[in-house]
Design a protein around this motif. Sequence first.
Motif, PDB file in Angstrom:
ATOM      1  N   GLN A  85       8.029 -89.695 -16.032  1.00  0.00           N
ATOM      2  CA  GLN A  85       6.885 -89.614 -16.958  1.00  0.00           C
ATOM      3  C   GLN A  85       6.060 -90.993 -17.135  1.00  0.00           C
ATOM      4  OE1 GLN A  85       8.111 -87.350 -20.732  1.00  0.00           O
ATOM      5  NE2 GLN A  85      10.429 -87.723 -19.709  1.00  0.00           N
ATOM      6  N   ALA A  86       6.544 -92.080 -16.545  1.00  0.00           N
ATOM      7  CA  ALA A  86       6.023 -93.150 -16.608  1.00  0.00           C
ATOM      8  C   ALA A  86       5.652 -93.885 -15.311  1.00  0.00           C
ATOM      9  CB  ALA A  86       6.649 -94.335 -17.409  1.00  0.00           C
ATOM     10  N   PRO A  87       4.740 -93.296 -14.449  1.00  0.00           N
ATOM     11  CA  PRO A  87       4.236 -93.523 -13.342  1.00  0.00           C
ATOM     12  C   PRO A  87       3.708 -94.962 -13.137  1.00  0.00           C
ATOM     13  CG  PRO A  87       2.471 -91.894 -13.945  1.00  0.00           C
ATOM     14  CD  PRO A  87       3.769 -92.175 -15.021  1.00  0.00           C
ATOM     15  N   GLY A  88       2.920 -95.647 -14.223  1.00  0.00           N
ATOM     16  CA  GLY A  88       2.480 -96.887 -14.129  1.00  0.00           C
ATOM     17  C   GLY A  88       3.473 -98.051 -14.611  1.00  0.00           C
ATOM     18  N   LEU A  89       4.740 -97.500 -15.151  1.00  0.00           N
ATOM     19  CA  LEU A  89       5.648 -98.504 -15.676  1.00  0.00           C
ATOM     20  C   LEU A  89       6.332 -99.513 -14.868  1.00  0.00           C
ATOM     21  CD1 LEU A  89       7.292 -98.901 -18.493  1.00  0.00           C
ATOM     22  CD2 LEU A  89       9.360 -97.639 -17.435  1.00  0.00           C
ATOM     23  N   LYS A  90       5.775-101.057 -15.509  1.00  0.00           N
ATOM     24  CA  LYS A  90       6.074-102.272 -14.638  1.00  0.00           C
ATOM     25  C   LYS A  90       7.267-102.763 -15.136  1.00  0.00           C
ATOM     26  CE  LYS A  90       1.270-102.901 -13.808  1.00  0.00           C
ATOM     27  NZ  LYS A  90       0.326-104.012 -13.855  1.00  0.00           N
ATOM     28  N   VAL A  91       7.691-102.891 -16.299  1.00  0.00           N
ATOM     29  CA  VAL A  91       8.952-103.429 -16.850  1.00  0.00           C
ATOM     30  C   VAL A  91       9.614-102.706 -18.001  1.00  0.00           C
ATOM     31  CG1 VAL A  91       7.203-104.653 -18.499  1.00  0.00           C
ATOM     32  CG2 VAL A  91       9.452-105.786 -17.991  1.00  0.00           C
ATOM     33  N   VAL A  92      10.782-102.929 -18.083  1.00  0.00           N
ATOM     34  CA  VAL A  92      11.597-102.432 -19.426  1.00  0.00           C
ATOM     35  C   VAL A  92      11.979-103.788 -19.944  1.00  0.00           C
ATOM     36  CG1 VAL A  92      13.519-101.039 -20.045  1.00  0.00           C
ATOM     37  CG2 VAL A  92      12.054-100.212 -18.379  1.00  0.00           C
ATOM     38  N   GLY A  93      12.044-103.896 -21.039  1.00  0.00           N
ATOM     39  CA  GLY A  93      12.518-104.926 -22.125  1.00  0.00           C
ATOM     40  C   GLY A  93      13.851-104.371 -22.869  1.00  0.00           C
ATOM     41  N   ARG A  94      14.927-105.062 -22.900  1.00  0.00           N
ATOM     42  CA  ARG A  94      15.904-104.397 -23.336  1.00  0.00           C
ATOM     43  C   ARG A  94      16.388-105.219 -24.780  1.00  0.00           C
ATOM     44  NH1 ARG A  94      20.112-103.276 -26.160  1.00  0.00           N
ATOM     45  NH2 ARG A  94      22.084-102.508 -25.463  1.00  0.00           N
ATOM     46  N   LEU A  95      16.386-104.693 -25.658  1.00  0.00           N
ATOM     47  CA  LEU A  95      16.690-105.553 -26.892  1.00  0.00           C
ATOM     48  C   LEU A  95      18.186-105.535 -27.360  1.00  0.00           C
ATOM     49  CD1 LEU A  95      13.958-103.926 -29.210  1.00  0.00           C
ATOM     50  CD2 LEU A  95      13.932-106.278 -28.558  1.00  0.00           C
ATOM     51  N   GLY A  96      18.839-106.306 -26.208  1.00  0.00           N
ATOM     52  CA  GLY A  96      20.436-106.387 -26.413  1.00  0.00           C
ATOM     53  C   GLY A  96      20.608-107.059 -24.819  1.00  0.00           C
ATOM     54  N   VAL A  97      21.924-107.033 -24.851  1.00  0.00           N
ATOM     55  CA  VAL A  97      22.342-107.277 -23.358  1.00  0.00           C
ATOM     56  C   VAL A  97      22.849-106.190 -22.342  1.00  0.00           C
ATOM     57  CG1 VAL A  97      22.460-109.654 -23.922  1.00  0.00           C
ATOM     58  CG2 VAL A  97      24.678-108.216 -24.313  1.00  0.00           C
ATOM     59  N   GLY A  98      23.660-105.220 -23.137  1.00  0.00           N
ATOM     60  CA  GLY A  98      24.256-104.065 -22.174  1.00  0.00           C
ATOM     61  C   GLY A  98      23.220-103.208 -21.643  1.00  0.00           C
ATOM     62  N   LEU A  99      23.297-102.808 -20.246  1.00  0.00           N
ATOM     63  CA  LEU A  99      22.229-102.054 -19.498  1.00  0.00           C
ATOM     64  C   LEU A  99      22.842-100.824 -18.990  1.00  0.00           C
ATOM     65  CD1 LEU A  99      21.110-105.011 -17.228  1.00  0.00           C
ATOM     66  CD2 LEU A  99      19.769-104.063 -19.195  1.00  0.00           C
ATOM     67  N   ASP A 100      23.979-100.306 -19.848  1.00  0.00           N
ATOM     68  CA  ASP A 100      24.425 -98.961 -19.364  1.00  0.00           C
ATOM     69  C   ASP A 100      23.561 -97.795 -19.779  1.00  0.00           C
ATOM     70  OD1 ASP A 100      26.133-100.260 -21.565  1.00  0.00           O
ATOM     71  OD2 ASP A 100      26.038 -98.152 -22.062  1.00  0.00           O
ATOM     72  N   ASN A 101      22.480 -98.051 -20.505  1.00  0.00           N
ATOM     73  CA  ASN A 101      21.704 -96.903 -20.819  1.00  0.00           C
ATOM     74  C   ASN A 101      20.399 -96.885 -19.988  1.00  0.00           C
ATOM     75  OD1 ASN A 101      20.833 -99.477 -22.181  1.00  0.00           O
ATOM     76  ND2 ASN A 101      19.270 -98.222 -23.367  1.00  0.00           N
ATOM     77  N   ILE A 102      20.400 -97.850 -19.068  1.00  0.00           N
ATOM     78  CA  ILE A 102      19.180 -98.139 -17.965  1.00  0.00           C
ATOM     79  C   ILE A 102      19.557 -97.874 -16.535  1.00  0.00           C
ATOM     80  CG2 ILE A 102      17.530 -99.852 -17.088  1.00  0.00           C
ATOM     81  CD1 ILE A 102      17.526-100.951 -20.228  1.00  0.00           C
ATOM     82  N   ASP A 103      19.044 -96.983 -15.839  1.00  0.00           N
ATOM     83  CA  ASP A 103      19.351 -96.689 -14.458  1.00  0.00           C
ATOM     84  C   ASP A 103      18.619 -97.756 -13.405  1.00  0.00           C
ATOM     85  OD1 ASP A 103      19.642 -95.715 -11.929  1.00  0.00           O
ATOM     86  OD2 ASP A 103      19.577 -93.848 -12.448  1.00  0.00           O
ATOM     87  N   GLN A 104      19.687 -98.893 -13.441  1.00  0.00           N
ATOM     88  CA  GLN A 104      18.957-100.017 -12.454  1.00  0.00           C
ATOM     89  C   GLN A 104      18.418 -99.607 -11.313  1.00  0.00           C
ATOM     90  OE1 GLN A 104      20.612-104.040 -14.043  1.00  0.00           O
ATOM     91  NE2 GLN A 104      22.294-102.533 -14.669  1.00  0.00           N
ATOM     92  N   PRO A 105      19.456 -98.853 -10.486  1.00  0.00           N
ATOM     93  CA  PRO A 105      18.794 -98.625  -9.355  1.00  0.00           C
ATOM     94  C   PRO A 105      17.562 -97.914  -9.197  1.00  0.00           C
ATOM     95  CG  PRO A 105      21.206 -98.441  -9.319  1.00  0.00           C
ATOM     96  CD  PRO A 105      20.706 -98.698 -10.578  1.00  0.00           C
ATOM     97  N   ALA A 106      17.395 -97.103 -10.135  1.00  0.00           N
ATOM     98  CA  ALA A 106      16.183 -96.109 -10.018  1.00  0.00           C
ATOM     99  C   ALA A 106      15.171 -97.197 -10.621  1.00  0.00           C
ATOM    100  CB  ALA A 106      16.356 -95.095 -11.164  1.00  0.00           C
ATOM    101  N   CYS A 107      15.119 -97.968 -11.391  1.00  0.00           N
ATOM    102  CA  CYS A 107      14.114 -98.945 -11.893  1.00  0.00           C
ATOM    103  C   CYS A 107      13.932 -99.825 -10.585  1.00  0.00           C
ATOM    104  CB  CYS A 107      14.563 -99.883 -12.933  1.00  0.00           C
ATOM    105  SG  CYS A 107      14.569 -98.913 -14.497  1.00  0.00           S
ATOM    106  N   ALA A 108      14.738-100.308  -9.955  1.00  0.00           N
ATOM    107  CA  ALA A 108      14.450-101.087  -8.706  1.00  0.00           C
ATOM    108  C   ALA A 108      13.778-100.415  -7.687  1.00  0.00           C
ATOM    109  CB  ALA A 108      15.778-101.700  -8.113  1.00  0.00           C
ATOM    110  N   GLU A 109      14.063 -99.038  -7.436  1.00  0.00           N
ATOM    111  CA  GLU A 109      13.395 -98.333  -6.489  1.00  0.00           C
ATOM    112  C   GLU A 109      12.044 -98.065  -6.652  1.00  0.00           C
ATOM    113  OE1 GLU A 109      13.584 -93.603  -4.839  1.00  0.00           O
ATOM    114  OE2 GLU A 109      15.516 -94.696  -5.701  1.00  0.00           O
ATOM    115  N   ARG A 110      11.588 -98.128  -8.166  1.00  0.00           N
ATOM    116  CA  ARG A 110      10.241 -97.970  -8.348  1.00  0.00           C
ATOM    117  C   ARG A 110       9.396 -99.498  -8.777  1.00  0.00           C
ATOM    118  NH1 ARG A 110      13.267 -93.725  -9.842  1.00  0.00           N
ATOM    119  NH2 ARG A 110      12.262 -91.695 -10.054  1.00  0.00           N
ATOM    120  N   GLY A 111      10.352-100.440  -8.426  1.00  0.00           N
ATOM    121  CA  GLY A 111       9.447-101.563  -8.653  1.00  0.00           C
ATOM    122  C   GLY A 111       9.438-101.864 -10.165  1.00  0.00           C
TER     123      GLY A 111
END
Length: 308
Positions: free
Chosen positions: A62-88
Amino acid sequence: MPRIVITEFMDTDAVEWLSSRLDTHYGPTLVDEPDKLAPLLADCEALIVRNRTQVRPELLEQAPGLKVVGRLGVGLDNIDQPACAERGVQVIPATGANALAVAEYVICTAMMLLRGAYLSSDRVAAGEWPRPALSRGRELAGKTLGLAGFGGIGQLTAKLARGLGMETVAYDPYIEADAPVLAQTGTRLLDMDGLLAESDVISLHIPLTDETRNLFDAERIAAMRGGAVLINSARGGIIDEFALARALKDGHLAGAALDVFDKEPLAAGSVLADVPNLVLTPHIAGVTEESNTRVSRLIAERVAEALG
């Protein structure tokens, strides 16, 4: 449309700082309003979240122009990191900014549970006087704190504990036995069996992965010292909640504190309801006025920098 969308609560000053520089939409309840969030994602370049917003492929689409996700904390289990990396898409956690808040939470709850007297207010207010029963509390000094995971938060917790007279031991398969940080914090490195056997208090500081899910199951909890205390401010799912409840009811453990749960929020009638010597908090160990300010400003600055 906004370049930055914030879906959960963030320090007001940090939001204003961002808004003065970039087109920003702040909606602290957007995490629960997918119909409102979807159109905002269409053109946004940055997304700022806490732990409840699920940054999965469905959201990323839903966010084709997304460049960055800022996480207000340190745990990243709610963020699909491989999927983010694949989309840059760059993922930025607030590493270190809430460490002191978590470390203080651990020390505070350890002291409270060892002393065993701070859950009696209702009885005292009702006219009871359980002085003999509550005079058998234990002091923190001289006890051994076992840290399962010895990253930044675990290391800071060790320093606070040592300052109060505790011995500190740690289990972390990613730290070498001669790592300088062990000497710097006066901490001995043990295997998991050693940690369970020696610790009066065990505090968890590890991520939730396939390997760590239910790491503290009935067998490991049974292997802890009788009368020990278990604290989890890391991630839910690392402790088998049913096994923990049973160990507290049976009296094998003297107490436990959980700030995180397998499913959040807890359902009514949870296995953790009406369990003795158990402190439950709603995923706030790392959230104080001070840490929220630090976390929010750090993420605001790094997201703005990433967007140029």
